[in-house]
Write an enzyme that holds these catalytic residues in place. Structure first.
Site, short mmCIF file in Angstrom:
data_model
loop_
_atom_site.label_atom_id
_atom_site.label_comp_id
_atom_site.label_asym_id
_atom_site.label_seq_id
_atom_site.Cartn_x
_atom_site.Cartn_y
_atom_site.Cartn_z
N ASP A 27 34.33 -0.23 -42.11
CA ASP A 27 34.78 0.57 -42.92
C ASP A 27 33.94 2.08 -43.02
OD1 ASP A 27 36.37 1.32 -45.02
OD2 ASP A 27 35.34 0.19 -46.66
N ARG A 31 36.31 8.71 -44.23
CA ARG A 31 35.07 9.38 -44.95
C ARG A 31 34.27 10.26 -43.79
NH1 ARG A 31 33.33 4.41 -48.42
NH2 ARG A 31 34.92 3.62 -47.09
N TRP A 32 33.81 9.45 -42.63
CA TRP A 32 33.17 10.02 -41.60
C TRP A 32 33.87 11.41 -41.17
CZ3 TRP A 32 33.73 11.77 -36.65
CH2 TRP A 32 32.59 11.88 -35.89
N HIS A 44 38.53 7.45 -36.56
CA HIS A 44 39.00 6.19 -36.05
C HIS A 44 38.40 6.26 -34.41
CE1 HIS A 44 40.90 4.77 -39.36
NE2 HIS A 44 41.96 5.70 -39.38
N ASN A 75 47.01 -2.95 -43.95
CA ASN A 75 46.96 -1.60 -43.29
C ASN A 75 48.30 -1.04 -42.98
OD1 ASN A 75 43.65 -2.19 -41.50
ND2 ASN A 75 44.08 -1.19 -43.86
N ARG A 187 29.42 -5.52 -44.11
CA ARG A 187 30.51 -4.40 -44.37
C ARG A 187 29.79 -2.98 -44.52
NH1 ARG A 187 35.96 -4.24 -47.99
NH2 ARG A 187 36.33 -2.53 -47.69
N ARG A 193 33.13 -5.37 -50.98
CA ARG A 193 34.03 -6.43 -51.27
C ARG A 193 34.79 -7.22 -49.91
NH1 ARG A 193 36.04 -1.66 -53.18
NH2 ARG A 193 37.27 -0.49 -51.29
N LEU A 194 35.38 -8.28 -50.08
CA LEU A 194 35.96 -8.85 -48.72
C LEU A 194 37.30 -8.45 -48.42
CD1 LEU A 194 34.86 -12.64 -49.50
CD2 LEU A 194 34.00 -10.89 -48.05
#
Ligand code: FPP
Length: 239
Positions: A27, A31-32, A44, A75, A187, A193-194
């Site tokens: 994840d 943001r990166w 990506h 997604n 994560r 969260r999962l």
């Protein structure tokens, strides 16, 4: 006065063992890219570089199975352009890297309802799965169009059709059947969260969260997670 018997000190020593199966929710690509004022697609793209490095690192660290959450069944809600970018990256990655993986004794497995992807991707995936089927050093399980609840429903239906619904018959029909039990779930990006990933498999898994965004995740950080796993005490509900 009665002597107090010294009690043995119970050190919270872990198993000292390596996990056999590590799963990663990758994840933070978006943001990166945002932090650098780059388009999401660049995040990506760098994320794929990290996939490449981490698969190599998994082999070097002696990991038996690495599962990566690459595309969830949710997604599809993303803009079409981003979905197309992700699919193109996936296609290029399989085409460019699978010779190397095959040579490095990596076995590819796909989990999720991947047949709903475009026909050419399904074809190259199945070809790569078949080509690497006899490899045994590291299994790379890539989750594509994966949703854990959907996987469990499919597994329960298959178990019912076989005549018995039990924990073991459902487990035997999950997409992950045949893989070692999930030991450690990582994560990245600070979320905890999962997100519908390996809900069944995570029953006794250890969790490890990092603030690092996926494109910055490294072999050193993977090794740190493995070290911490080795220090954890696992009781599986016993004492
Ligand atoms: C999360 O970042 C990442 C994804 C939705 C996809 C992960 C895919 C890759 C790393 C590339 C393809 C994978 C393979 C196996 C070749 P995000 O976009 O949700 O980031 P954000 O939460 O910061 O917006």
């Amino acid at each position: 006065m009665a002597q107090v018997e010294p009690q043995p000190v119970r050190i919270a020593a872990g198993t000292g063992e390596m996990p056999r199966h590590v799963a990663i929710i990758m994840d933070g690509n978006g943001r990166w890219a945002k932090k650098r004022m780059l388009p999401r697609a660049m995040g990506h793209k760098r994320g794929v570089e990290t996939v490449r490095n981490i698969v190599r690192a998994a082999g070097e660290l002696g990991l038996e199975t690495l599962s990566l959450y690459a595309f969830s069944s949710e997604n599809w809600k993303r803009p079409e352009e981003e979905i197309n970018d992700l699919m193109a990256l996936m296609r290029d990655f399989i085409k460019s890297d699978f010779d190397t993986f095959a040579k490095n004794d990596v076995r590819l497995k796909i989990i999720g309802d991947y047949k709903a992807l475009s026909a050419d991707i399904v074809e190259i995936l199945e070809e790569s799965v078949a080509r690497t089927a006899k490899n045994s050093r590291t299994t790379l399980a890539v989750a594509l169009n994966y949703g854990s609840q959907d996987e469990m429903v499919r597994a329960a239906r298959a178990a019912a059709a076989q005549g018995e619904i039990s924990a073991s018959s459902i487990e035997a029909n999950l997409d992950t059947a045949g893989l070692p039990p999930l030991d450690l779930l990582i994560r990245t990006s600070g979320e905890q969260r999962l997100s519908n990933f390996m809900l069944w498999q995570a029953a006794y898994a250890e969790f490890w969260f990092t603030e690092t965004l996926w494109p910055d995740f490294s072999k050193d950080e993977l090794a740190a997670a493995l070290n911490e796993f080795a220090c954890r005490e696992r009781r599986y509900g016993g004492r």
